[in-house]
Design a protein around this motif. Structure first.
Motif, mmCIF file in Angstrom:
data_model
loop_
_atom_site.group_PDB
_atom_site.id
_atom_site.type_symbol
_atom_site.label_atom_id
_atom_site.label_comp_id
_atom_site.label_asym_id
_atom_site.label_seq_id
_atom_site.Cartn_x
_atom_site.Cartn_y
_atom_site.Cartn_z
ATOM 1 N N CYS A 238 0.843 -1.195 0.000
ATOM 2 C CA CYS A 238 0.000 0.000 0.000
ATOM 3 C C CYS A 238 0.880 1.248 0.000
ATOM 4 C CB CYS A 238 -0.909 0.000 1.224
ATOM 5 S SG CYS A 238 -1.997 1.449 1.322
ATOM 6 N N SER A 239 0.584 2.170 -0.897
ATOM 7 C CA SER A 239 1.351 3.417 -0.995
ATOM 8 C C SER A 239 0.944 4.394 0.104
ATOM 9 C CB SER A 239 1.141 4.056 -2.368
ATOM 10 O OG SER A 239 -0.230 4.359 -2.574
ATOM 11 N N ASN A 240 1.846 5.323 0.409
ATOM 12 C CA ASN A 240 1.570 6.247 1.515
ATOM 13 C C ASN A 240 0.677 7.405 1.080
ATOM 14 O OD1 ASN A 240 3.265 8.545 0.647
ATOM 15 N ND2 ASN A 240 5.005 7.183 1.068
ATOM 16 N N PHE A 241 0.202 8.146 2.080
ATOM 17 C CA PHE A 241 -0.803 9.187 1.870
ATOM 18 C C PHE A 241 -0.211 10.597 1.855
ATOM 19 C CE2 PHE A 241 -3.095 5.546 3.396
ATOM 20 C CZ PHE A 241 -4.341 5.598 2.782
ATOM 21 N N PHE A 242 1.111 10.714 1.827
ATOM 22 C CA PHE A 242 1.724 12.040 1.886
ATOM 23 C C PHE A 242 1.335 12.876 0.668
ATOM 24 C CE2 PHE A 242 4.055 9.982 5.120
ATOM 25 C CZ PHE A 242 4.625 10.966 5.913
ATOM 26 N N GLN A 243 0.938 14.102 0.932
ATOM 27 C CA GLN A 243 0.498 15.009 -0.140
ATOM 28 C C GLN A 243 1.717 15.742 -0.708
ATOM 29 O OE1 GLN A 243 -2.699 14.980 -1.329
ATOM 30 N NE2 GLN A 243 -2.939 13.308 0.148
ATOM 31 N N VAL A 244 2.435 15.010 -1.542
ATOM 32 C CA VAL A 244 3.596 15.581 -2.224
ATOM 33 C C VAL A 244 3.414 15.362 -3.720
ATOM 34 C CG1 VAL A 244 5.132 15.196 -0.269
ATOM 35 C CG2 VAL A 244 4.890 13.424 -2.019
ATOM 36 N N GLU A 245 4.188 16.093 -4.492
ATOM 37 C CA GLU A 245 4.082 15.964 -5.942
ATOM 38 C C GLU A 245 4.552 14.585 -6.382
ATOM 39 O OE1 GLU A 245 5.730 18.161 -10.011
ATOM 40 O OE2 GLU A 245 6.021 19.091 -8.022
ATOM 41 N N ARG A 246 3.753 13.949 -7.238
ATOM 42 C CA ARG A 246 4.076 12.618 -7.743
ATOM 43 C C ARG A 246 4.000 12.634 -9.261
ATOM 44 N NH1 ARG A 246 1.899 8.337 -3.417
ATOM 45 N NH2 ARG A 246 1.549 9.735 -1.645
ATOM 46 N N ASP A 247 4.969 12.001 -9.905
ATOM 47 C CA ASP A 247 4.895 11.931 -11.355
ATOM 48 C C ASP A 247 3.944 10.814 -11.763
ATOM 49 O OD1 ASP A 247 6.301 9.420 -11.365
ATOM 50 O OD2 ASP A 247 8.197 10.504 -11.253
ATOM 51 N N GLU A 248 3.670 10.711 -13.054
ATOM 52 C CA GLU A 248 2.658 9.770 -13.537
ATOM 53 C C GLU A 248 3.072 8.319 -13.351
ATOM 54 O OE1 GLU A 248 4.035 9.826 -18.245
ATOM 55 O OE2 GLU A 248 2.143 10.718 -17.623
ATOM 56 N N ASP A 249 4.323 8.059 -13.092
ATOM 57 C CA ASP A 249 4.799 6.702 -12.875
ATOM 58 C C ASP A 249 4.844 6.327 -11.396
ATOM 59 O OD1 ASP A 249 5.191 6.213 -15.601
ATOM 60 O OD2 ASP A 249 7.154 7.189 -15.555
ATOM 61 N N SER A 250 4.364 7.212 -10.532
ATOM 62 C CA SER A 250 4.359 6.939 -9.093
ATOM 63 C C SER A 250 2.954 6.555 -8.635
ATOM 64 C CB SER A 250 4.823 8.172 -8.314
ATOM 65 O OG SER A 250 6.155 8.517 -8.652
ATOM 66 N N PRO A 251 2.849 5.738 -7.591
ATOM 67 C CA PRO A 251 1.516 5.348 -7.113
ATOM 68 C C PRO A 251 0.800 6.500 -6.432
ATOM 69 C CG PRO A 251 3.211 4.507 -5.642
ATOM 70 C CD PRO A 251 3.931 5.100 -6.822
ATOM 71 N N PRO A 252 -0.477 6.710 -6.738
ATOM 72 C CA PRO A 252 -1.265 7.705 -6.003
ATOM 73 C C PRO A 252 -1.425 7.282 -4.545
ATOM 74 C CG PRO A 252 -2.307 7.136 -8.098
ATOM 75 C CD PRO A 252 -1.224 6.128 -7.871
ATOM 76 N N PRO A 253 -1.866 8.197 -3.682
ATOM 77 C CA PRO A 253 -1.977 7.870 -2.250
ATOM 78 C C PRO A 253 -2.955 6.737 -1.965
ATOM 79 C CG PRO A 253 -2.046 10.251 -2.590
ATOM 80 C CD PRO A 253 -2.157 9.623 -3.946
ATOM 81 N N GLY A 254 -2.565 5.852 -1.053
ATOM 82 C CA GLY A 254 -3.463 4.839 -0.518
ATOM 83 C C GLY A 254 -3.915 3.785 -1.504
#
Length: 495
Positions: A238-254
């Motif tokens: 499960c990916s984390n919920f931190f509200q930081v900038e993520r590129d399109e290849d990174s998992p969205p939160p949760g």
């Protein structure tokens, strides 16, 4: 056990798991952080035992997770009707692991040790370490073979892991076993926490070998998962919920993300996400926890969501397990996006009513609870394993999905039950609570003594495949009675 009777009702209503849906799997109790073990064509799900917490005025309050010291077990061979095996007492003075304070997020494995079947249960003692229990069957009795934590802060390679919890286990084709665990986000490192670990288990399954290796899972948060498909190893988390900038290849939160490797310890390649947060599907979010497993020729994902909690209109934090299909792309082996829903998966096969069925086997239900009952032998000594029974009050019912009575049908029905109040009538009906009546078991008022009694009725009109309803009512000549029974098991006789 609390024997206070609820107010007389004509018929209690189902909540959470609504016919014909398969999700959540059960609605008479919660169960979080599911982990699957398939043995003899039956899947056993081990779940964190979420229990309602109350404020001083006895109002339900948000789950704090601090009092959880048991693990719930349910199983099924058809994925619609689930047998409740009760709770494993894991942590605390009455648990198998007296050194532990909590039991979160279990994982289970099976292997043969010296030619004998052994089953292993790994659990998180909050986030401070991982313990291990052992048993001769998937449901116990469980014991602590080492008397201490299996993974601690002193284990090589875990010194920098924020949370030592959420184990997963893989027994590979060569019988070498691997343990996956970890989670949390060090300060300033949401993109690359490096808190996931894998290490070898010893041949005894309750020791570790060598050093834990880092799994470089992007945006790692919690919930390690592992499975092998077509010789590819899939690490899921499960990916984390931190509200930081993520590129399109990174998992969205949760969301549930995954990595692949040709070896159980890596190197790993990030592939993407497969299951969005429960809030996307059910309108109530929270953490995302899963396990992927095969049964028959199909793959499934077990995951939790707060759907029963939401249906009960209580504060958040109480999770229930669901199932949906897992599918792979041909050639690439990539996992297709998974759609979570209430419908769930199809029933794999009809239920056979001509062998003894546990009274805690439930497809759907209303007003039903289950209880672990410690049985005694002829010498008055407690036996190790509990008998799990369903408790029904007036208006309560249990429904079993797709029961196959065959072309010749059924001639008789026997139930092993214990009356706690009465008298009562257990009606057997087809396809609905008010469907065709095929038999009636008369239940006398409760008597002193703990003995189980056999209630019997002849059966007419039960042929082919139907849903079966067991409905407890007051007798016509005692309309104001408030029956209550414990149902241990039941079976039909062939015509």
């Amino acid at each position: 056990m609390n024997n206070e009777m609820p107010p007389q009702v004509v018929r209690q209503q189902e909540i959470g798991k609504l016919r014909p849906n398969a999700n959540p799997l059960v609605a008479h109790k919660f169960g979080a952080d599911p982990y699957a073990l398939v043995h003899n064509n039956r899947v056993y799900l081990y779940m964190t035992s979420d229990k309602l917490e109350y404020d001083p005025d006895q109002n339900p309050q948000k789950n704090s997770y601090q009092s959880i010291n048991k693990i719930t077990v349910i199983s099924s061979e058809d994925l619609m009707n689930w047998t409740d095996h009760g709770e494993i007492k894991v942590a605390g003075p009455e648990g198998a692991a007296t050194w532990a304070s909590q039991s979160w997020a279990p994982a289970a494995a099976h292997c043969k040790i010296n030619g004998e079947d052994r089953f292993y249960l790994y659990f998180a003692n909050n986030a401070s370490g991982i313990g291990a229990l052992s048993a001769p069957t998937p449901t116990g009795p469980w014991s602590d073979p080492i008397g201490k934590e299996l993974v601690t802060r002193e284990t090589p390679g875990v010194e920098d892991v924020t949370w030592l919890f959420d184990p997963a286990v893989l027994v590979d084709d060569d019988n070498q076993a691997y343990l996956y665990f970890g989670g949390g986000v060090p300060k300033g490192k949401p993109e690359k926490p490096d808190t996931a670990r894998v290490m070898r288990l010893g041949a005894d399954m309750v020791s570790v070998e060598g050093k834990a290796e880092v799994i470089p899972a992007p945006f790692m948060f919690e919930n390690s998962g592992i499975h092998k498909y077509n010789n590819i190893y899939y690490y899921t988390y499960c990916s984390n919920f931190f509200q930081v900038e993520r590129d399109e290849d990174s998992p969205p939160p949760g969301e549930i993300a995954y990595m692949t490797s040709m070896h159980p310890m890596g190197p790993w390649t990030y592939q993407g996400t497969i299951l969005k947060n429960p809030g996307h599907f059910f309108g109530i979010g929270g953490n995302n926890h899963h396990a992927i497993f095969p049964l028959g020729d199909q793959w499934y994902i077990a995951y939790h969501a707060q759907t029963l909690c939401q249906a009960m209109d209580i504060p958040e934090g109480y999770r229930s397990t669901h199932l949906n299909l897992v599918e792979y792309e041909e050639g690439s082996g990539r996992i297709k996006s998974i759609q979570a829903d209430y419908a769930g998966v199809e029933q794999l096969k009809p239920l056979n009513p001509f062998h003894r069925v546990s009274g805690s086997t439930i497809g759907w239900s209303a007003g039903v609870t289950t209880h672990d009952m410690q049985e005694e032998n002829d010498q008055g000594q407690s036996v190790n394993q509990n008998t799990v029974v369903s408790q029904l009050h007036a208006g309560s019912w249990i429904a079993l999905s797709r029961v196959d009575f065959g072309e010749q049908g059924a001639a008789g029905f026997t139930a092993w039950l214990r009356s706690q109040a009465g008298p009562g009538v257990l009606e057997l009906r087809l396809d609905s609570v008010e469907g065709d009546l095929i038999g009636t078991v008369q239940i006398p008022a409760s008597e002193d003594g703990p003995e189980w009694t056999e209630g019997w009725t002849s059966i007419t009109g039960a042929e082919h495949v139907h849903d079966l309803y067991l409905v407890l009512k007051s007798p016509d000549n005692h309309p104001n009675s408030n029956p209550c029974i414990l149902l241990q098991q039941w079976t039909f006789e062939k015509a």
